[in-house]
Design an enzyme around this catalytic site. Sequence first.
Site, short mmCIF file in Angstrom:
data_model
loop_
_atom_site.label_atom_id
_atom_site.label_comp_id
_atom_site.label_asym_id
_atom_site.label_seq_id
_atom_site.Cartn_x
_atom_site.Cartn_y
_atom_site.Cartn_z
N ASP A 1 -2.91 -0.65 -2.81
CA ASP A 1 -1.69 -0.37 -2.05
C ASP A 1 -0.55 -0.38 -3.06
O ASP A 1 -0.43 -1.33 -3.84
CB ASP A 1 -1.48 -1.45 -0.98
CG ASP A 1 -0.29 -1.18 -0.09
OD1 ASP A 1 0.05 -0.01 0.13
OD2 ASP A 1 0.31 -2.16 0.40
N ASP B 1 3.60 0.06 -3.14
CA ASP B 1 4.82 0.14 -2.35
C ASP B 1 6.03 0.10 -3.27
O ASP B 1 6.12 -0.77 -4.15
CB ASP B 1 4.93 -1.05 -1.38
CG ASP B 1 3.91 -1.00 -0.26
OD1 ASP B 1 3.65 0.10 0.26
OD2 ASP B 1 3.40 -2.06 0.10
#
Length: 157
Positions: free
Chosen positions: A94, A96
Amino acid sequence: MLAYIGLGSNLNNPKQQIKAAVMALHATKDVEVVNLSSLYQSPPVDDSKQPDYINAIAQVNTHLTPLELLYACQAIETQQHRVREKKWGARTIDLDIITYGVQVVASKQLVIPHPEMMNRAFVLIPLAELEPDLKVPVLGPIEDIIQELGAYQLTKL
């Protein structure tokens, strides 16, 4: 532009997934990884039955716009076989965007500063490790945000 990107993984050798993502970020045109925090281990945010996460923050210099940087991050997630089955579900990787200079972005595709960062020790602690005097747009000094967060479960690796 100086930006901070959060990285997290809890599947398929998470430490290696983060290393591969950092290398892919650095190989991205107009992105230079200039620093990387220590790795941190934390439980899933929703207390579900899944492995603990390994997290880090990458400090990057970029000439990409915030949206272009988002697309670059999403391309890396795709390369590393990220599957989006459920919110806060287990994942190979992930990425971000946490902050992008002092810019504030609020669109359908992207919100900067990251809207959940003030609730996430696995973002705040490594971010403060890299930039202890950081002033987050809208939110203020990183040290104040960490104090407001209070108790947290996080292990530096």
